[in-house]
Design a protein around this motif. Structure first.
Motif, PDB file in Angstrom:
ATOM      1  N   ASP A 122      37.029  35.211  48.560  1.00 20.89           N
ATOM      2  CA  ASP A 122      38.157  35.575  47.693  1.00 20.89           C
ATOM      3  C   ASP A 122      38.443  37.067  47.896  1.00 20.89           C
ATOM      4  OD1 ASP A 122      39.399  36.727  45.290  1.00 20.89           O
ATOM      5  OD2 ASP A 122      39.063  34.799  44.302  1.00 20.89           O
ATOM      6  N   SER A 125      42.753  40.179  47.355  1.00 24.26           N
ATOM      7  CA  SER A 125      43.043  39.929  45.929  1.00 24.26           C
ATOM      8  C   SER A 125      43.527  41.140  45.122  1.00 24.26           C
ATOM      9  CB  SER A 125      41.802  39.329  45.245  1.00 24.26           C
ATOM     10  OG  SER A 125      41.285  38.263  45.992  1.00 24.26           O
ATOM     11  N   PRO A 126      44.466  41.930  45.652  1.00 23.27           N
ATOM     12  CA  PRO A 126      44.941  43.083  44.863  1.00 23.27           C
ATOM     13  C   PRO A 126      45.901  42.644  43.757  1.00 23.27           C
ATOM     14  CG  PRO A 126      46.245  42.895  46.843  1.00 23.27           C
ATOM     15  CD  PRO A 126      45.190  41.816  46.927  1.00 23.27           C
ATOM     16  N   ASN A 127      46.080  43.521  42.792  1.00 22.19           N
ATOM     17  CA  ASN A 127      47.181  43.343  41.852  1.00 22.19           C
ATOM     18  C   ASN A 127      48.407  43.947  42.509  1.00 22.19           C
ATOM     19  OD1 ASN A 127      45.495  42.230  39.935  1.00 22.19           O
ATOM     20  ND2 ASN A 127      44.977  44.237  39.104  1.00 22.19           N
ATOM     21  N   HIS A 162      43.368  36.172  45.922  1.00 20.88           N
ATOM     22  CA  HIS A 162      43.706  35.811  44.542  1.00 20.88           C
ATOM     23  C   HIS A 162      44.545  36.963  43.974  1.00 20.88           C
ATOM     24  CE1 HIS A 162      42.557  33.558  40.826  1.00 20.88           C
ATOM     25  NE2 HIS A 162      42.621  34.738  40.236  1.00 20.88           N
ATOM     26  N   GLY A 164      46.927  39.423  42.062  1.00 25.12           N
ATOM     27  CA  GLY A 164      47.431  39.540  40.695  1.00 25.12           C
ATOM     28  C   GLY A 164      48.948  39.593  40.791  1.00 25.12           C
ATOM     29  N   TYR A 318      43.340  36.705  32.484  1.00 27.82           N
ATOM     30  CA  TYR A 318      42.672  36.774  33.793  1.00 27.82           C
ATOM     31  C   TYR A 318      41.534  35.756  33.888  1.00 27.82           C
ATOM     32  CZ  TYR A 318      40.208  39.340  37.592  1.00 27.82           C
ATOM     33  OH  TYR A 318      39.586  39.726  38.747  1.00 27.82           O
ATOM     34  N   ASP A 322      40.993  32.518  36.429  1.00 29.47           N
ATOM     35  CA  ASP A 322      39.835  32.420  37.314  1.00 29.47           C
ATOM     36  C   ASP A 322      39.074  31.121  37.081  1.00 29.47           C
ATOM     37  OD1 ASP A 322      39.232  34.066  39.450  1.00 29.47           O
ATOM     38  OD2 ASP A 322      38.760  35.769  38.156  1.00 29.47           O
ATOM     39  N   TYR A 340      32.968  36.475  46.118  1.00 28.93           N
ATOM     40  CA  TYR A 340      33.987  37.347  45.522  1.00 28.93           C
ATOM     41  C   TYR A 340      33.619  38.807  45.779  1.00 28.93           C
ATOM     42  CZ  TYR A 340      35.286  33.280  42.543  1.00 28.93           C
ATOM     43  OH  TYR A 340      35.677  32.055  42.055  1.00 28.93           O
ATOM     44  N   VAL A 342      34.385  41.941  44.949  1.00 27.41           N
ATOM     45  CA  VAL A 342      35.214  42.617  43.933  1.00 27.41           C
ATOM     46  C   VAL A 342      34.363  43.727  43.320  1.00 27.41           C
ATOM     47  CG1 VAL A 342      36.534  42.298  41.796  1.00 27.41           C
ATOM     48  CG2 VAL A 342      36.386  40.411  43.436  1.00 27.41           C
ATOM     49  N   GLN A 346      33.706  44.591  37.550  1.00 27.41           N
ATOM     50  CA  GLN A 346      34.009  43.228  37.088  1.00 27.41           C
ATOM     51  C   GLN A 346      32.768  42.325  37.048  1.00 27.41           C
ATOM     52  OE1 GLN A 346      37.599  41.358  38.484  1.00 27.41           O
ATOM     53  NE2 GLN A 346      38.624  43.312  38.809  1.00 27.41           N
ATOM     54  N   HIS A 349      32.722  40.099  34.020  1.00 31.70           N
ATOM     55  CA  HIS A 349      33.757  39.062  34.134  1.00 31.70           C
ATOM     56  C   HIS A 349      33.250  37.884  34.953  1.00 31.70           C
ATOM     57  CE1 HIS A 349      37.548  37.058  35.076  1.00 31.70           C
ATOM     58  NE2 HIS A 349      37.260  37.207  36.357  1.00 31.70           N
ATOM     59  N   PHE A 350      32.661  38.174  36.101  1.00 31.44           N
ATOM     60  CA  PHE A 350      32.221  37.076  36.965  1.00 31.44           C
ATOM     61  C   PHE A 350      31.023  36.342  36.360  1.00 31.44           C
ATOM     62  CE2 PHE A 350      34.852  39.330  40.079  1.00 31.44           C
ATOM     63  CZ  PHE A 350      35.632  38.252  40.473  1.00 31.44           C
TER      64      PHE A 350
HETATM   65  N1  ARG Z   1      43.290  41.222  41.162  1.00 33.21           N
HETATM   66  C1  ARG Z   1      41.998  41.629  40.713  1.00 33.21           C
HETATM   67  C2  ARG Z   1      41.935  43.142  40.629  1.00 33.21           C
HETATM   68  O1  ARG Z   1      42.626  43.814  41.359  1.00 33.21           O
HETATM   69  C3  ARG Z   1      40.885  41.156  41.586  1.00 33.21           C
HETATM   70  C4  ARG Z   1      40.829  39.674  41.746  1.00 33.21           C
HETATM   71  C5  ARG Z   1      39.521  39.225  42.302  1.00 33.21           C
HETATM   72  N2  ARG Z   1      39.451  37.826  42.445  1.00 33.21           N
HETATM   73  C6  ARG Z   1      39.305  36.981  41.420  1.00 33.21           C
HETATM   74  N3  ARG Z   1      39.270  35.713  41.686  1.00 33.21           N
HETATM   75  N4  ARG Z   1      39.181  37.411  40.196  1.00 33.21           N
HETATM   76  O2  ARG Z   1      41.177  43.664  39.844  1.00 33.21           O
END
Ligand code: ARG
Length: 586
Positions: A122, A125-127, A162, A164, A318, A322, A340, A342, A346, A349-350
């Motif tokens: 994964d 995965s940027p916003n 993934h 955002g 969020y 997920d 992931y 990331v 986070q 979160h995970f």
């Molecule tokens: N878009 C999120 C961010 O920039 C990261 C996503 C990571 N992937 C996920 N499945 N949550 O913080």
């Protein structure tokens, strides 16, 4: 554990059996790489552990094992040393034969896995309702590298971003698009993409300055979530704009293609997720919000912490998205491992969504969901890297800076050495070195730590840097040019003879790639590969300083050429798994 260790382990267990009876055949012989190369290549420490049980001195136990141990096809005569270690030294003939095997193997001794899995990585995965900045570097570079390595090991890897691409941050951009580029909503022509960064800035300016605009942005979010067609179109245009601008940077970075399956993809599935959690009696209403209570997470008062899945206003967050992604990946993608990469911020979160995924029965014992956290990119001051005016550094500026630095360096070297090079050559070398330096500096750190971003350090020609590694490769290619030798034509049957210590050391290192890959597959730490390649360059340089290659007599000459070729191929393969291209000259 590599194939050699595997064989030695079996032989040691046979000896244990012969010395102490069948009860001992499954005892772990505690075989590890020797603590000091002086003592050999491996040592077995089992005698120390068995002392109590057998009521004998460890040295005596070790001697009894050695008396029964037959490793003559692999090792020199085993020795008992110190308090009771069994020292094992590989035979030169054995190493020569092993090298012969990897010389003929395009995979350089790393067999494809016996147990291929379906894996999702994964990333990046940027916003995307933001301009690309330094924070987007690590997920892209680490995710790309892990994907390459796992794919090379033989797994079926899907790279899924993934992104955002949903929610409040889009309100501002949609409102701005509607206000400043109304024609974008009616014409089929796409906006000039060069506009992207100013587009973001202008939108932000309007947002910060005008309360009416802020209201329009909020309305845009409401309309978006209600499925208003015109708003959806504006949203799509903004997403495309971002995606395309991001892609330019990914191309520059050399990130392999991935699928985009963003948050919006799971929208339609969110009610089902809530329903299923409800059916499984995991949902609890808490101040109007639908939550799942978690084990091991408490608030400051020590009360159990809920994970909100649906907010009291009916909106999803969020975490909900997920959870939908977890469910989809298991049930539709039939995945066996999800990684992931990331940021470490986070981690909770995970841990939380994985826990809910397990409670809901989506994550079973035969699927592995792992968060591979990483630290931050820091400035000299030890704080998050920022521009002078305090904003996050744009990723493009960061990369351009590295390329410019590399360019200045190559231009200086060319001048000093009185070389004539084309503009195209200079451009290409600067680009490859600049980008590799940034990636390598990132990957060579233990993933979990933060690191200080420094052009001086990452672009140095000496040390654990990309330029150093690229230079080692260039050196091997220089040998082939100088001797008019086509490495590919050396032949898989070229005889290998190892005589000098530096040759033996290099040979042993070349044979360890398989083991390193196995470790990375498990712990997902790319810096292990960097470290391996760095050591390889170092061992190669020592060999090259000590052993004449082109001027050596046969059969040593050919054998040394094979060592050069194997080093080159290992460097090239290893760097390619880091996402780094090699240069023939630099
Ligand atoms: N878009 C999120 C961010 O920039 C990261 C996503 C990571 N992937 C996920 N499945 N949550 O913080």
């Amino acid at each position: 554990m590599n194939a050699t260790q595997e064989q030695l382990k079996v032989k040691l267990q046979k000896a244990l059996n012969a010395a102490f009876g069948a009860d001992y055949v499954n005892v772990d012989p505690m075989l590890v790489p020797a603590s000091n190369p002086k003592f050999g290549d491996y040592q077995a420490n089992v005698a120390l552990v068995l002392a109590k049980q057998l009521g004998q001195q460890p040295r005596a136990i070790a001697q009894q094992i050695v008396d029964k141990l037959d490793v003559s096809d692999i090792c020199k005569l085993p020795e008992v040393a110190g308090p009771g270690f069994i020292n094992l030294k590989l035979k030169t003939e054995y190493l020569e034969a092993q090298l012969q095997v990897i010389q003929a193997d395009p995979r350089l001794g790393v067999p494809p896995t016996q147990n291929p899995k379906r894996v999702i990585v994964d990333y990046p995965s940027p916003n995307i309702a933001k301009e690309m900045h330094v924070g987007h570097l690590r997920p892209a570079v680490i995710g790309d590298c892990l994907s390459r390595i796992i794919e090379f090991i033989g797994h079926d890897v899907q790279r899924i971003s993934h992104v955002g691409d949903w929610g409040t941050p889009f309100g501002m951009l949609i409102a701005y698009l509607e206000e400043a580029y109304p024609e974008a909503l009616t014409s089929t022509e796409t906006l000039n993409l060069g506009d992207l960064s100013s587009f973001y800035r202008q939108a932000k300016k309007r947002f910060d300055a005008d309360a009416n605009f802020q209201e329009a942005a909020r309305q845009a979010v409401v309309k978006l979530q209600a499925g208003d067609e015109k708003t959806l179109l504006a949203w799509k245009i903004v997403c495309q704009l971002s995606s395309r601008a991001y892609q330019v940077i990914y191309n520059l970075l050399g990130i392999a293609p991935f699928i985009e399956r963003g948050e919006s993809f799971y929208n339609a599935l969110l009610p089902e997720v809530v329903e299923e959690l409800d059916k499984k009696e995991l949902l609890v209403e808490n101040q109007g919000a639908k939550c799942v209570f978690l084990e091991g997470f408490t608030n400051r008062e020590g009360e159990p912490l809920p994970l909100i899945v649906q907010k009291s206003d009916g909106g999803y967050n969020y975490a909900a998205t997920d959870l939908a992604a977890i469910r989809y990946r298991v049930e539709v993608d039939k995945v066996q491992r999800v990684i992931y990469p990331v940021g470490a911020e986070q981690t909770n979160h995970f841990a939380q969504i994985f826990q809910v995924g397990r409670k809901a029965g989506w994550i079973t014992d035969d699927v592995e969901f792992v968060h591979t956290p990483f630290g931050l990119v820091l400035g000299d001051d030890g704080q998050k890297l920022k521009t002078r005016s305090g904003e996050a550094v744009r990723l493009e500026d960061l990369l351009d800076g590295a390329i410019a630095y590399a360019r200045a360096d190559i231009e200086k070297r060319i001048q000093q050495e009185g070389r004539e090079e084309t503009q195209e050559f200079i451009h290409n070398v600067a680009q490859v070195i600049g980008i590799s330096a940034v990636k390598y500096a990132d990957l060579s750190q233990n993933r979990t730590s933060s690191y200080i971003f420094s052009y001086d350090k990452m672009l140095a020609l000496k040390g654990n840097t990309a330029p150093y590694m690229l230079y080692a490769y260039v050196r091997t290619q220089g040998i082939s040019r100088e001797g008019h030798i086509e490495f590919e034509k050396l032949g898989a049957d070229a005889q290998i003879v190892l005589r000098e210590d530096t040759e033996l050391t290099l040979a042993k290192h070349l044979l360890q790639l398989d083991e390193v890959m196995g470790e990375i597959e498990k712990d997902l730490l790319p810096n292990r590969l960097c470290e391996y390649l760095y050591q390889l360059s170092d061992k190669f340089n020592k060999f090259y300083e000590n052993c004449p290659v082109l001027k050596a007599e046969e059969p040593v000459r050919t054998s040394r050429l094979v060592l050069c070729d194997l080093t080159a191929r290992t460097l090239k393969l290893g760097l390619s798994l880091l996402g780094i291209k090699v240069l023939e000259r630099m």
